[in-house]
Write an enzyme that holds these catalytic residues in place. Structure first.
Site, short mmCIF file in Angstrom:
data_model
loop_
_atom_site.label_atom_id
_atom_site.label_comp_id
_atom_site.label_asym_id
_atom_site.label_seq_id
_atom_site.Cartn_x
_atom_site.Cartn_y
_atom_site.Cartn_z
N GLU B 34 0.82 -1.21 0.00
CA GLU B 34 0.00 0.00 0.00
C GLU B 34 0.86 1.26 0.00
OE1 GLU B 34 -2.72 0.60 3.30
OE2 GLU B 34 -3.49 2.44 2.39
N ASP B 103 9.29 5.61 14.98
CA ASP B 103 9.12 7.04 14.74
C ASP B 103 9.47 7.78 16.02
OD1 ASP B 103 8.39 9.53 13.95
OD2 ASP B 103 6.24 9.19 13.97
N ASP B 105 10.13 11.61 17.63
CA ASP B 105 9.81 12.99 17.32
C ASP B 105 10.23 13.89 18.48
OD1 ASP B 105 7.04 14.23 15.53
OD2 ASP B 105 8.44 15.38 16.73
N CYS B 125 19.22 20.20 20.61
CA CYS B 125 18.24 19.18 20.99
C CYS B 125 18.30 17.99 20.05
CB CYS B 125 16.82 19.74 21.12
SG CYS B 125 16.20 20.64 19.72
N GLY B 155 12.23 14.99 8.22
CA GLY B 155 11.93 16.22 7.49
C GLY B 155 11.88 17.46 8.35
N ARG B 156 11.71 17.27 9.66
CA ARG B 156 11.65 18.45 10.49
C ARG B 156 12.35 18.24 11.83
NH1 ARG B 156 7.36 22.81 10.80
NH2 ARG B 156 5.80 21.29 10.19
N ARG B 157 11.80 17.39 12.66
CA ARG B 157 12.32 17.35 14.04
C ARG B 157 12.39 15.93 14.55
NH1 ARG B 157 6.35 18.83 16.22
NH2 ARG B 157 5.48 17.68 14.51
N ASP B 305 6.88 6.84 19.34
CA ASP B 305 5.44 6.80 19.08
C ASP B 305 5.12 5.34 18.78
OD1 ASP B 305 2.93 6.79 18.05
OD2 ASP B 305 3.23 8.51 16.73
N LEU B 315 0.86 3.66 8.11
CA LEU B 315 1.73 4.11 7.02
C LEU B 315 2.75 5.10 7.55
CD1 LEU B 315 -1.52 4.29 5.50
CD2 LEU B 315 0.17 3.77 3.75
N LEU B 316 3.89 5.15 6.88
CA LEU B 316 4.93 6.07 7.32
C LEU B 316 5.53 6.76 6.10
CD1 LEU B 316 6.40 6.90 9.97
CD2 LEU B 316 8.16 5.25 9.37
N LYS B 317 5.81 8.05 6.28
CA LYS B 317 6.33 8.85 5.18
C LYS B 317 7.61 8.24 4.60
CE LYS B 317 7.62 12.81 6.27
NZ LYS B 317 7.73 13.98 6.91
#
Lengths: 497, 385
Positions: B34, B103, B105, B125, B155-157, B305, B315-317
């Site tokens: 998927e 994941d 974060d 951090c 992509g970010r943090r 997470d 699903l994961l990016k």
């Protein structure tokens, strides 16, 4: 279940099964149960139930149903104490077992022993029929039968266990003495293992995938994917084999159920899975309480009138105060709100009214819709029980408003919550705090109810889900209102007279 | 560079295909996999398109070119093609295989970091992530024996880990749950106090050792969370539960300004003093030590997470997606140089005009995929399960 009609002895597997054709009568069921001949004698009280009832066994229909129900009683009792400590389970279950599934010790009367073993074996197979049909029933049955197996294993004398094990012929790989020695020091981590580990006890080697339950509790050492399992956990390994073979057998059996479903005499047993088993983590078929649809604004008055249990009132206050709600906080609150009768649109309004993090609004709306079952998997979520709320570690992360306050709050925090909740009774607060210290959350919550509902004189069992708390409070308010109306009416009639 | 051009010219489709497919010709690992796209509709809001599957990588590429998604996600391999999921009965559409994903974060570290909050991230951090990667990396390798772990910047943090070993891919949800129970050390609290069985399991001990080494630099110096008396209530509360006398003394002492590092040192110093006064016995000293250990773990132990890891359907990016808000490319992180990875200096759509800056990341990915596929000993009839 009806037990009225006296029935003639029914013969398992005999061909004189009256008017039924062979295929869809009870008489064929031993075949469906992977029948293997010839009949083996039941030689242990412990059993993997690999031998189905023999084809020529005779049993009353009445007895048949009685045995099935007796076993459900045992499993049901076990279900409700499953989370207790093993010694506690044993204490609770001993009388239940001796009443419904006795194994008489110190008897030489072969007939008694035979009959008891037969009851155990037969009733197990009867229930297989009933519990094999739906995946969730299979899961539950395997879980409880495995627990029963473990319980009985512990009740058996050591020699009997050893003999049973030996005859099972399991080919478990053992760690070499060198491997065991290399692990010896590390093994000392567990209090359970330190004694034997030093005296060269046996370590079994398994792929870690095969003993994930032990791994999850960090009871074994795992190196490069191989778990080293001390002999102490033999029973866990046995239980694993037990559940695996039972699951397999149930799946096989489920494919054959339609064949014997047509035999009306089995109806009672086939339906058993739908009865009993009350202590589950979701309150099945809970109905929405308040008939009037609640708006999000009515939450304030619900809170003021003490309809919200402490956990929910904490969540609501926190949302208002912090203008934020963590995922866990939202989940818990939404599953509650849905069943007190708050429509989806109101739930969305509630969060858009209070939630600050604008950026996330869409995510939040999606998750609200998810819990209401209108997007995504569209599952119908039932309200959560207190047990599942307490067990959910995500709910009980510190500094969150989620979870059960009686379970996860330090006593000063709890006290503050109780006072905010409108409780002034000092003695009552102390009592609740004591219950909470002992993790007797149901009692603590019931006490809270009692103190905030002095007018509700109905006898209640202790609270087991937040929605039930609400329901009680709501119904009691309605009853009071009706009472009040009646009184006014009757006084009016008196006046008219 | 605009996003369309990025997906047309730079996205590594071939390696991406080999990574998920585990063979050169399409297998079910790809065809029954998927994918989900997030696309912008005409009104400027997002639509989430799930249940996408593709017979070949070319068709996948065409779809990407057509939709120009803001991002796309990777899900599980199912028993039927996800695009057919409505045509088959639910019991015939079941997730069977999926990389074991993690994941992490930094927003979950908000109560432990002082430099940034929420969506922000800086090199200071980011060190929380580095420690987490070390801890998890050791568990994956030494405990579980996993060899093929793809780390990717989210992509970010944060960071994603894709464990791609066959053994990991075939774990069912309940096994994944147990595996997470094994890994998660700092999730169980009772009345506000962390619950970890002692003596520690050797794996916990090893993780602690990794964290402890970094505690001074990351927490005490860089984050300096207890720089004022008001900020020290977390620490004081913990000490209060250990010993009232210790608490009282430190509470008074810390009215004067001092750094977190000084405060941390004060604890042992003051403990010795009150022990000399007979107000702290051996048991109390042991509890104090354990409390300090718990604090180290609370700050530095990976905060995951868990739902992402447990459910195969999640699903994961995808790596090499462009983060829609930051424009950062979700590049793989070379585990050998993870300590020097700087999340503020990754390739972005803006900097990609010079496409060579993506090269090192592409080569990390290619090497990973090659090693993974070499280890896959699939029978030649790999089209069938």
């Amino acid at each position: 279940m009806q037990r009225s009609t006296p029935t003639p002895k029914k013969s398992f597997g005999s061909r004189n099964g009256a008017s039924h054709s062979e295929d869809n009568s009870v008489t064929s069921s031993p075949v469906a149960l992977e029948f293997r001949a010839p009949q083996k004698e039941y030689s242990y009280r412990l059993s993997f139930y690999s031998d189905p009832p023999p084809p020529d066994a005779e049993i009353d229909l009445e007895e048949f149903q009685e045995w099935a129900i007796d076993r459900v009683q045992v499993l049901d009792a076990l279900d409700s104490c499953l989370t207790s400590a093993p010694s506690e389970i044993e204490r609770t279950m001993r009388p239940v077992l001796s009443r419904y599934l006795p194994f008489t010790r110190h008897t030489n009367i072969k007939q008694t022993i035979d009959k008891e073993l037969m009851k155990d074996n037969f009733s197990h197979y009867f229930l297989r029929l009933s519990f094999c049909q739906k995946p969730e029933d299979r899961k539950r049955f395997v879980k409880l039968e495995t627990a029963l197996f473990k319980l009985r294993y512990n009740l058996e004398p050591i020699e009997a266990r050893a003999k049973f094990l030996n005859d099972l012929n399991l080919n478990w790989e053992k760690a070499t003495p060198e491997e065991a020695q290399a692990l010896e020091q590390e093994m000392s981590f567990s209090k359970l293992t330190d004694a034997p580990a030093s005296s060269g006890a046996i370590l079994y080697k398994f792929p870690m995938e095969d003993c994930m339950d032990l791994l999850g509790k960090r009871l074994v050492i795992v190196k490069k994917g191989i778990a080293y399992v001390p002999e102490t956990y033999q029973l866990n390994l046995l239980a694993r084999e037990f559940s695996r073979s039972l699951t397999h057998a149930l799946v096989q059996l489920s494919k054959k159920v339609p064949e014997f479903k047509e035999d009306g005499r089995l109806d009672g047993v086939l339906k058993l899975a739908n009865e009993g088993f009350t202590n589950v983590e979701e309150a099945a078929d809970f109905q929405i309480t308040a008939n009037t649809q609640l708006t999000y604004k009515s939450l304030d008055s619900l809170e003021k009138e003490n309809h919200l249990p402490l956990c929910m009132s904490r969540l609501y206050d926190n949302l208002k105060k912090t203008k934020h709600a963590y995922y866990s906080e939202r989940n818990q609150f939404l599953r509650f709100l849905k069943y007190i009768g708050m429509p989806l649109e109101e739930a969305i309004k509630l969060y858009s009214a209070f939630y600050m993090d604008y950026d996330k609004k869409k995510d939040i709306e999606y998750s609200i819709k998810h819990w209401y079952g209108v997007v995504g998997s569209r599952k119908t979520y039932q309200p959560e029980t207190c047990v599942s709320i307490c067990k959910n570690s995500e709910y009980n992360i510190p500094n969150r408003a989620s979870g059960c306050p009686f379970f996860n709050c330090q006593s000063d925090v709890l006290e503050r919550l109780l006072r905010n909740h409108g409780i002034q009774d000092e003695q009552g607060i102390q009592e609740i705090k004591r219950f909470s210290d002992e993790n007797q959350v149901h009692l603590a919550c019931s006490k809270t109810y009692e103190l905030t509902h002095p007018k509700d004189n109905t006898k209640h069992e202790s609270v087991s889900l937040p929605n039930q708390y609400f329901e009680r409070s709501w119904n009691s308010a309605i009853a009071e209102q009706q009472n009040h109306q009646q009184n006014t009416e009757s006084s009016q009639t008196t006046a008219e007279k | 560079m605009d996003i369309q051009k990025y997906y047309e010219t730079l996205f590594p489709y071939r390696q991406f295909f080999l990574w998920l497919n585990h063979a050169a010709v399409p297998t079910r690992d790809f065809t029954h996999r998927e994918f989900a796209f997030t696309v912008l509709n005409g009104q400027g809001s997002d639509i989430y398109v799930r249940y996408q599957s593709f017979p070949t990588i070319e068709t996948f590429k065409r779809k990407v070119a057509m939709l120009t998604p803001k991002r796309f996600e990777i899900g599980a391999v199912y028993t039927a093609k996800p695009s057919d999921h409505k045509l088959v009965s639910p019991e015939k559409y079941v997730a069977v295989n999926k990389e074991l994903v993690f994941d992490l974060d930094l927003s979950d570290y908000d109560s432990f970091r002082t430099c940034c909050q929420g969506k922000q991230v800086c090199l200071k951090c980011w060190q929380f992530v580095v420690v987490a990667m070390d801890v998890l990396g050791a568990i994956f390798d030494l405990d579980f024996g996993y060899k093929h772990i793809l780390w990717a910047f989210s992509g970010r943090r944060g960071v994603h880990a894709w464990v791609c070993d066959t053994r990991a891919r075939s774990l069912d949800d309940s096994q994944r749950g147990q595996l997470l129970n094994y890994i998660q050390v700092t999730q169980k609290y009772e009345k506000g106090k962390l619950v970890i069985n002692r003596p520690w399991h050797p794996s916990v001990q090893r993780s602690f050792d990794i964290c402890k080494v970094k505690f001074d630099q990351i927490v005490l110096q860089d984050q300096n969370p207890w720089n004022t008396h008001a900020n020290s209530s977390y620490l004081l509360n913990k000490l209060k539960q250990v010993n009232e006398a210790l608490y009282a003394k430190l509470n008074e002492k810390w009215q004067e300004p001092s750094t977190s590092r000084e405060k941390w040192m004060d604890i042992d110093q003051t403990a010795r003093e009150i022990a000399a006064e007979g107000k702290l016995d051996t048991l109390g000293a042991k509890v104090l030590l354990e409390t300090k250990q718990d604090i180290v773990l609370e700050f530095l132990y990976p905060k995951l997470d868990t739902n992402v890891s447990i459910s195969r359907q999640h699903l994961l990016k995808s790596p090499f997606c462009v983060h829609p808000d930051t424009g950062n490319v979700c590049v793989p992180i070379n585990p050998l140089t993870s300590r020097t990875f700087d999340p503020t200096k990754v390739p972005t759509l803006a900097t990609l005009a010079d496409s060579s800056i993506l090269e090192p990341y592409l080569s990390v990915f290619k090497q990973f995929v090659t090693e993974l596929n070499r280890s896959e000993k699939r029978p030649s009839s790999s089209l069938d399960f």
